[in-house]
Write a protein that holds these residues in place. Structure first.
Motif, PDB file in Angstrom:
ATOM      1  N   GLY A  43      18.825  31.824  40.454  1.00 12.37           N
ATOM      2  CA  GLY A  43      19.168  33.145  40.971  1.00 12.37           C
ATOM      3  C   GLY A  43      18.005  34.119  40.883  1.00 12.37           C
ATOM      4  N   ILE A  44      18.281  35.357  41.265  1.00 10.93           N
ATOM      5  CA  ILE A  44      17.213  36.355  41.234  1.00 10.93           C
ATOM      6  C   ILE A  44      17.122  37.080  39.905  1.00 10.93           C
ATOM      7  CG2 ILE A  44      17.248  36.714  43.725  1.00 10.93           C
ATOM      8  CD1 ILE A  44      18.682  39.349  43.239  1.00 10.93           C
ATOM      9  N   SER A  45      18.138  36.921  39.055  1.00  9.43           N
ATOM     10  CA  SER A  45      18.084  37.536  37.740  1.00  9.43           C
ATOM     11  C   SER A  45      18.515  36.542  36.674  1.00  9.43           C
ATOM     12  CB  SER A  45      18.977  38.776  37.665  1.00  9.43           C
ATOM     13  OG  SER A  45      18.902  39.328  36.361  1.00  9.43           O
ATOM     14  N   PRO A  46      17.599  36.154  35.797  1.00  6.48           N
ATOM     15  CA  PRO A  46      17.980  35.254  34.716  1.00  6.48           C
ATOM     16  C   PRO A  46      18.756  35.980  33.609  1.00  6.48           C
ATOM     17  CG  PRO A  46      15.671  35.787  34.553  1.00  6.48           C
ATOM     18  CD  PRO A  46      16.175  36.424  35.811  1.00  6.48           C
ATOM     19  N   PHE A  47      18.878  37.304  33.738  1.00  7.94           N
ATOM     20  CA  PHE A  47      19.529  38.118  32.731  1.00  7.94           C
ATOM     21  C   PHE A  47      20.727  38.860  33.319  1.00  7.94           C
ATOM     22  CE2 PHE A  47      14.915  38.174  31.788  1.00  7.94           C
ATOM     23  CZ  PHE A  47      14.937  37.407  30.636  1.00  7.94           C
ATOM     24  N   PRO A  48      21.814  38.973  32.549  1.00  4.90           N
ATOM     25  CA  PRO A  48      22.950  39.759  33.027  1.00  4.90           C
ATOM     26  C   PRO A  48      22.554  41.237  33.181  1.00  4.90           C
ATOM     27  CG  PRO A  48      23.581  38.354  31.177  1.00  4.90           C
ATOM     28  CD  PRO A  48      22.086  38.293  31.287  1.00  4.90           C
ATOM     29  N   ILE A  49      23.063  41.830  34.255  1.00  7.33           N
ATOM     30  CA  ILE A  49      22.804  43.248  34.540  1.00  7.33           C
ATOM     31  C   ILE A  49      24.130  43.979  34.533  1.00  7.33           C
ATOM     32  CG2 ILE A  49      21.939  44.887  36.248  1.00  7.33           C
ATOM     33  CD1 ILE A  49      20.311  42.499  37.417  1.00  7.33           C
ATOM     34  N   ASP A  50      24.172  45.095  33.831  1.00  7.01           N
ATOM     35  CA  ASP A  50      25.361  45.929  33.824  1.00  7.01           C
ATOM     36  C   ASP A  50      24.977  47.328  34.268  1.00  7.01           C
ATOM     37  OD1 ASP A  50      28.129  46.640  33.231  1.00  7.01           O
ATOM     38  OD2 ASP A  50      27.282  47.772  31.552  1.00  7.01           O
ATOM     39  N   ILE A  51      25.693  47.857  35.241  1.00  5.40           N
ATOM     40  CA  ILE A  51      25.468  49.227  35.683  1.00  5.40           C
ATOM     41  C   ILE A  51      26.746  49.997  35.424  1.00  5.40           C
ATOM     42  CG2 ILE A  51      24.881  50.751  37.606  1.00  5.40           C
ATOM     43  CD1 ILE A  51      23.393  48.424  38.899  1.00  5.40           C
ATOM     44  N   ALA A  52      26.673  50.993  34.544  1.00  4.58           N
ATOM     45  CA  ALA A  52      27.839  51.798  34.181  1.00  4.58           C
ATOM     46  C   ALA A  52      27.670  53.204  34.724  1.00  4.58           C
ATOM     47  CB  ALA A  52      27.991  51.837  32.657  1.00  4.58           C
ATOM     48  N   VAL A  53      28.760  53.734  35.250  1.00  5.83           N
ATOM     49  CA  VAL A  53      28.780  55.097  35.781  1.00  5.83           C
ATOM     50  C   VAL A  53      29.613  55.942  34.833  1.00  5.83           C
ATOM     51  CG1 VAL A  53      29.439  56.560  37.723  1.00  5.83           C
ATOM     52  CG2 VAL A  53      28.535  54.262  38.138  1.00  5.83           C
ATOM     53  N   ASN A  54      29.004  56.986  34.306  1.00  6.55           N
ATOM     54  CA  ASN A  54      29.720  57.899  33.401  1.00  6.55           C
ATOM     55  C   ASN A  54      29.878  59.248  34.086  1.00  6.55           C
ATOM     56  OD1 ASN A  54      29.584  55.873  31.423  1.00  6.55           O
ATOM     57  ND2 ASN A  54      27.582  56.587  30.770  1.00  6.55           N
ATOM     58  N   ILE A  90      24.207  57.379  35.169  1.00  9.40           N
ATOM     59  CA  ILE A  90      24.275  55.965  35.519  1.00  9.40           C
ATOM     60  C   ILE A  90      23.361  55.240  34.545  1.00  9.40           C
ATOM     61  CG2 ILE A  90      23.819  54.211  37.271  1.00  9.40           C
ATOM     62  CD1 ILE A  90      24.419  56.286  39.406  1.00  9.40           C
ATOM     63  N   VAL A  91      23.907  54.214  33.914  1.00  3.96           N
ATOM     64  CA  VAL A  91      23.155  53.466  32.908  1.00  3.96           C
ATOM     65  C   VAL A  91      23.032  52.021  33.367  1.00  3.96           C
ATOM     66  CG1 VAL A  91      23.049  52.750  30.492  1.00  3.96           C
ATOM     67  CG2 VAL A  91      24.037  54.976  31.086  1.00  3.96           C
ATOM     68  N   VAL A  92      21.796  51.566  33.517  1.00  9.03           N
ATOM     69  CA  VAL A  92      21.509  50.187  33.898  1.00  9.03           C
ATOM     70  C   VAL A  92      21.033  49.457  32.646  1.00  9.03           C
ATOM     71  CG1 VAL A  92      20.174  48.677  35.409  1.00  9.03           C
ATOM     72  CG2 VAL A  92      20.780  50.982  36.187  1.00  9.03           C
ATOM     73  N   THR A  93      21.769  48.421  32.258  1.00 12.18           N
ATOM     74  CA  THR A  93      21.444  47.682  31.041  1.00 12.18           C
ATOM     75  C   THR A  93      21.110  46.238  31.388  1.00 12.18           C
ATOM     76  OG1 THR A  93      22.994  49.067  29.799  1.00 12.18           O
ATOM     77  CG2 THR A  93      22.262  47.034  28.745  1.00 12.18           C
ATOM     78  N   PHE A  94      19.975  45.798  30.918  1.00  9.25           N
ATOM     79  CA  PHE A  94      19.556  44.406  31.059  1.00  9.25           C
ATOM     80  C   PHE A  94      19.762  43.734  29.701  1.00  9.25           C
ATOM     81  CE2 PHE A  94      17.184  46.742  34.236  1.00  9.25           C
ATOM     82  CZ  PHE A  94      17.370  45.959  35.361  1.00  9.25           C
ATOM     83  N   SER A  95      20.435  42.595  29.717  1.00 10.77           N
ATOM     84  CA  SER A  95      20.765  41.900  28.467  1.00 10.77           C
ATOM     85  C   SER A  95      20.338  40.445  28.558  1.00 10.77           C
ATOM     86  CB  SER A  95      22.276  41.958  28.216  1.00 10.77           C
ATOM     87  OG  SER A  95      22.739  43.281  28.201  1.00 10.77           O
ATOM     88  N   GLN A  96      20.399  39.799  27.424  1.00  5.99           N
ATOM     89  CA  GLN A  96      20.203  38.357  27.400  1.00  5.99           C
ATOM     90  C   GLN A  96      21.392  37.742  26.682  1.00  5.99           C
ATOM     91  OE1 GLN A  96      16.615  37.379  25.301  1.00  5.99           O
ATOM     92  NE2 GLN A  96      17.514  37.641  23.300  1.00  5.99           N
ATOM     93  N   LYS A  97      21.724  36.514  27.079  1.00  8.71           N
ATOM     94  CA  LYS A  97      22.804  35.806  26.415  1.00  8.71           C
ATOM     95  C   LYS A  97      22.225  35.110  25.187  1.00  8.71           C
ATOM     96  CE  LYS A  97      25.562  34.978  30.512  1.00  8.71           C
ATOM     97  NZ  LYS A  97      26.098  33.970  31.444  1.00  8.71           N
ATOM     98  N   VAL A  98      22.844  35.374  24.048  1.00  9.38           N
ATOM     99  CA  VAL A  98      22.394  34.788  22.788  1.00  9.38           C
ATOM    100  C   VAL A  98      23.574  34.023  22.190  1.00  9.38           C
ATOM    101  CG1 VAL A  98      21.544  35.300  20.468  1.00  9.38           C
ATOM    102  CG2 VAL A  98      20.762  36.662  22.409  1.00  9.38           C
ATOM    103  N   GLU A  99      23.272  32.822  21.720  1.00  7.16           N
ATOM    104  CA  GLU A  99      24.327  32.030  21.096  1.00  7.16           C
ATOM    105  C   GLU A  99      24.756  32.686  19.798  1.00  7.16           C
ATOM    106  OE1 GLU A  99      24.573  27.615  19.344  1.00  7.16           O
ATOM    107  OE2 GLU A  99      23.847  27.738  21.411  1.00  7.16           O
ATOM    108  N   LYS A 100      26.063  32.852  19.658  1.00  7.43           N
ATOM    109  CA  LYS A 100      26.610  33.485  18.460  1.00  7.43           C
ATOM    110  C   LYS A 100      27.418  32.440  17.703  1.00  7.43           C
ATOM    111  CE  LYS A 100      29.623  37.210  16.996  1.00  7.43           C
ATOM    112  NZ  LYS A 100      30.539  38.262  17.418  1.00  7.43           N
ATOM    113  N   LYS A 101      27.041  32.251  16.472  1.00  5.34           N
ATOM    114  CA  LYS A 101      27.749  31.286  15.633  1.00  5.34           C
ATOM    115  C   LYS A 101      28.400  32.038  14.482  1.00  5.34           C
ATOM    116  CE  LYS A 101      24.481  27.568  16.540  1.00  5.34           C
ATOM    117  NZ  LYS A 101      23.514  26.643  15.973  1.00  5.34           N
ATOM    118  N   SER A 102      29.639  31.697  14.246  1.00  6.74           N
ATOM    119  CA  SER A 102      30.317  32.225  13.066  1.00  6.74           C
ATOM    120  C   SER A 102      31.022  31.054  12.392  1.00  6.74           C
ATOM    121  CB  SER A 102      31.294  33.335  13.456  1.00  6.74           C
ATOM    122  OG  SER A 102      32.328  32.819  14.254  1.00  6.74           O
TER     123      SER A 102
END
Length: 173
Positions: free
Chosen positions: A162-173, A83-95
């Motif tokens: 909210g309780i988390s200012p960051f997106p949380i992803d939990i993946a089950v492998n 089980i992988v818990v990933t904490f990320s931040q949203k970053v503006e992407k410009k191309s």
């Protein structure tokens, strides 16, 4: 290229009877230490080890769904999983032609699980060993999140809803 984020690994050896409770407690403990909003704390008793948790319907549903997903793999005969818990931040992407957001991980928790068959002769030894492993996992969480390295991994909090200012992803492998 090496990962630009911290990876914390927790190795667990479980039996079928303790898998759901242990994973539920460990996931809640990770979330407890990495949610930055106003939370209502709770505790879980797993093998005489008190693990912290969060009272939040959304987080509870997320944890339950992921533990149930892992359990389906165990029911299908798998003996190892992750089980992988990933904490990320949203970053503006410009191309050149688009502007959008991308998720950039800043921390990842990897829970490696090995399911073993337990016989009745070593029941107490196995339970004591698992309780010791849970205690060490909790120490790892506390040590990492309170260390300078663990604190510096957290990006600036720019959204306090909210309780988390960051997106949380939990993946089950």
């Amino acid at each position: 290229m090496a990962n630009a984020y911290h990876t914390i690994t927790i190795d667990l050896t479980l039996d079928r009877s303790t898998t759901k409770d242990v994973l539920h407690g460990v996931l809640h403990s990770i979330l407890f230490h990495r949610l930055f909003g106003t939370i209502k704390p709770t505790t879980f008793e797993v093998l005489d080890v008190t693990l912290p948790g969060v009272v939040d319907p959304e987080m509870e549903r997320l944890v339950k769904d992921k533990v149930d997903g892992f359990w389906r793999g165990v029911d299908n005969g798998r003996r190892r999983g992750q089980i992988v818990v990933t904490f990320s931040q949203k970053v503006e992407k410009k191309s050149w032609f688009t502007v959008g957001e991308e998720l950039v991980p800043w921390e990842q928790w990897v829970i490696n699980v090995d399911i073993r068959q337990r016989n009745d002769n070593d029941f107490h030894t196995f339970q004591a060993s698992l309780a010791n492993t849970l205690t060490k996992a909790l120490q790892t969480m506390i040590t990492h999140t309170s260390s300078e390295r663990g604190r510096s991994a957290v990006p600036l909090i720019t959204n306090a809803t909210g309780i988390s200012p960051f997106p949380i992803d939990i993946a089950v492998n």
